[in-house]
Every structure is written in C-alpha cells, then in structure tokens.
Design a protein around this motif. Structure first.
Motif, short mmCIF file in Angstrom:
data_model
loop_
_atom_site.label_atom_id
_atom_site.label_comp_id
_atom_site.label_asym_id
_atom_site.label_seq_id
_atom_site.Cartn_x
_atom_site.Cartn_y
_atom_site.Cartn_z
N ALA A 61 -5.33 2.31 -5.96
CA ALA A 61 -4.18 1.97 -6.80
C ALA A 61 -3.69 0.56 -6.50
O ALA A 61 -3.30 -0.19 -7.40
CB ALA A 61 -3.06 2.99 -6.60
N PHE A 62 -3.73 0.21 -5.23
CA PHE A 62 -3.34 -1.14 -4.78
C PHE A 62 -4.23 -2.19 -5.43
O PHE A 62 -3.76 -3.22 -5.94
CB PHE A 62 -3.45 -1.18 -3.26
N GLU A 63 -5.54 -1.95 -5.44
CA GLU A 63 -6.50 -2.90 -6.03
C GLU A 63 -6.28 -3.04 -7.53
O GLU A 63 -6.34 -4.14 -8.09
CB GLU A 63 -7.94 -2.45 -5.75
N VAL A 64 -6.02 -1.92 -8.21
CA VAL A 64 -5.78 -1.95 -9.66
C VAL A 64 -4.52 -2.75 -9.96
O VAL A 64 -4.51 -3.61 -10.85
CB VAL A 64 -5.66 -0.52 -10.23
N TYR A 65 -3.45 -2.48 -9.22
CA TYR A 65 -2.19 -3.17 -9.51
C TYR A 65 -2.30 -4.67 -9.26
O TYR A 65 -1.75 -5.47 -10.01
CB TYR A 65 -1.05 -2.57 -8.69
N THR B 67 1.75 5.09 -8.06
CA THR B 67 1.65 6.31 -7.24
C THR B 67 0.98 7.46 -8.00
O THR B 67 0.30 8.29 -7.40
CB THR B 67 3.04 6.73 -6.76
N ARG B 68 1.17 7.51 -9.32
CA ARG B 68 0.50 8.57 -10.08
C ARG B 68 -1.01 8.33 -10.09
O ARG B 68 -1.80 9.27 -9.96
CB ARG B 68 1.05 8.61 -11.51
N LEU B 69 -1.40 7.09 -10.23
CA LEU B 69 -2.83 6.75 -10.19
C LEU B 69 -3.40 7.02 -8.81
O LEU B 69 -4.54 7.48 -8.67
CB LEU B 69 -3.00 5.27 -10.57
N ALA B 70 -2.61 6.76 -7.78
CA ALA B 70 -3.07 6.93 -6.40
C ALA B 70 -3.43 8.38 -6.08
O ALA B 70 -4.25 8.64 -5.20
CB ALA B 70 -2.00 6.44 -5.43
N LYS B 71 -2.84 9.32 -6.82
CA LYS B 71 -3.16 10.73 -6.56
C LYS B 71 -4.63 11.02 -6.84
O LYS B 71 -5.19 11.98 -6.29
CB LYS B 71 -2.27 11.62 -7.44
N THR B 72 -5.25 10.20 -7.69
CA THR B 72 -6.65 10.41 -8.05
C THR B 72 -7.58 9.47 -7.28
O THR B 72 -8.61 9.90 -6.77
CB THR B 72 -6.87 10.18 -9.56
N ILE B 73 -7.21 8.19 -7.18
CA ILE B 73 -8.13 7.21 -6.58
C ILE B 73 -7.66 6.70 -5.22
O ILE B 73 -8.29 5.82 -4.65
CB ILE B 73 -8.40 6.02 -7.53
N GLY B 74 -6.58 7.26 -4.71
CA GLY B 74 -6.10 6.87 -3.39
C GLY B 74 -5.20 5.65 -3.43
O GLY B 74 -5.18 4.89 -4.40
N ASN B 75 -4.44 5.46 -2.36
CA ASN B 75 -3.49 4.35 -2.29
C ASN B 75 -4.18 2.99 -2.35
O ASN B 75 -3.69 2.07 -3.01
CB ASN B 75 -2.66 4.44 -1.00
N GLN B 76 -5.31 2.86 -1.66
CA GLN B 76 -6.00 1.57 -1.66
C GLN B 76 -6.55 1.26 -3.05
O GLN B 76 -6.48 0.11 -3.51
CB GLN B 76 -7.15 1.57 -0.63
N LEU C 83 0.84 -1.20 0.00
CA LEU C 83 0.00 0.00 0.00
C LEU C 83 0.87 1.25 0.00
O LEU C 83 1.78 1.39 0.81
CB LEU C 83 -0.90 -0.02 1.24
N GLY C 84 0.60 2.14 -0.94
CA GLY C 84 1.33 3.40 -1.00
C GLY C 84 2.58 3.37 -1.84
O GLY C 84 3.25 4.40 -1.99
#
Length: 209
Positions: free
Chosen positions: A31-35, A20-29, A15-16
């Motif tokens: 981005a974690f789910e997408v990855y 990280t670029r995606l996480a700026k929009t949809i949050g760390n969690q 997590l985190g």
C-alpha cells in the motif's frame, strides 16, 4: 499571486498509515508503494496548472517532496473541518477561486484541475465525482459552511447528499468528469495505472510471494 488557488491534501507517507483498506490485501508495504506512485502523479498534474498551489500535509511538512510549493499542515478534527480551514485561509489571503484535491487519483491530470478552476467563473461550487460516490475535487468561489458540516465522509452517499443540500439552498454547482480513486485491491487491479506499471506490479508480487 493569481486569483486561483489549488490546494492538495496529502497524507504523510508512513508505513501502515496510508491506503489501509488496500493494505488488508497487499500488505502495508504494498500500500505504501502504491500511494507513493499516486502522490507522484498528483504532484506532476498539479505542477502543470498555472495557478498558485498549497500543499497541506496530514501530520508534518515534508521538505523533500513538492519542492517549490507552499506547504502547511492540515488543522481540524475531521475532514470537513480540515478542508474548511484550508479554504478559509485561501479566501482570507485574497484568492477568488479555490479547488482542493486529494492525492490518490491515478488518472488525474492538469486538465481536471484547470476545468475545476474554470467552472468557478460561473458556478459557486464545483465537484469532481469519484466512482465510489464521493468526490476527488471540490471547488468554491466563496465559503459555504454546509459543504463541510454534518456530512457522511467516506460513504457512498457523500456527493449525493452534498448536492441535495446545495440545491435546497439554491447554491449553484458544476460537475466534472467522474474518476476512480484507489481504495481497494479491486480498484487497483482494474486501473490502467496499475496495468501499465510493470515495475509496480513486480514490487507488489515480490512483497506478497
């Protein structure tokens, strides 16, 4: 042992630390789910290729994923050095054609990887271009240091500069189908991977409500 080797570079899913670029929009969690989903797609595609495979984790070997694959940890200060070291080990171990892919491609399948290995029968290098100007696949039939050194990693001119240098050195290359990786929210929502994944859409929605 086969003559061909597939190397997959995988970030340890923490997590985190992923997308990280995606996480700026949809949050760390989010981005974690997408990855996690993208890694599953990569694992499936790689499993269907008839070649030896090695998984290189960014930080530490994870036994619960990529069952049955040879596993290593990436070594080196930057991406170029890490890739060069992985290729170098493969050639030292007797492989003649090696392709390396990342793990964030929603549309990758076994054919892309197979085509990369096949191209190395008549080209010294092969690249799978990414829409953002980088590449999702690189393959070599022997080490060419220039591919890995002094390159604009993560910039839109990466592939262009790499190919220009290869041309200047008369090193042959092949080009595969262009694919889009997912780095930003715009990449995500434009992808068929996301549009067709109602479960993932719902997860992202719930996380951001």
């Amino acid at each position: 042992m086969t003559k061909g080797l597939v190397i997959v570079f995988v970030k340890n899913i923490k997590l985190g630390t992923v997308k990280t670029r995606l996480a700026k929009t949809i949050g760390n969690q989010g981005a974690f789910e997408v990855y996690k989903e993208l890694v599953d797609i990569t694992e499936k595609a790689t499993s269907e290729v008839e070649a030896d495979k090695r998984i290189y984790f960014s930080d530490a070997i994870l036994d619960t994923k990529w069952v049955g694959f040879e596993k290593f940890v990436q070594q080196g200060e930057d991406l170029g050095t890490r890739m060069k070291n992985a290729f170098g080990q493969g050639f030292a171990d007797g492989y003649e054609r090696i392709v390396l892919i990342g793990s964030d491609l929603p549309d990758i399948n076994a054919s892309h990887i197979y085509n990369g290995l096949k191209a190395l029968e008549h080209s010294e290098t092969v690249f799978g271009p990414a829409i953002d100007g980088g590449y999702y696949l690189i393959g070599l039939s022997k080490i060419h240091d220039c591919v890995f050194e002094n390159k604009p990693w993560s910039q839109s001119i990466l592939l262009q500069e790499t190919l220009s240098e290869l041309k200047s050195k008369n090193i042959t290359f092949s080009i595969l189908e262009t694919l889009n990786d997912i780095d930003t929210f715009e990449d995500l929502i434009a992808s068929d991977f996301y549009k067709s994944n109602a479960e993932l859409q719902e997860k992202i929605k719930q996380l951001n409500d």
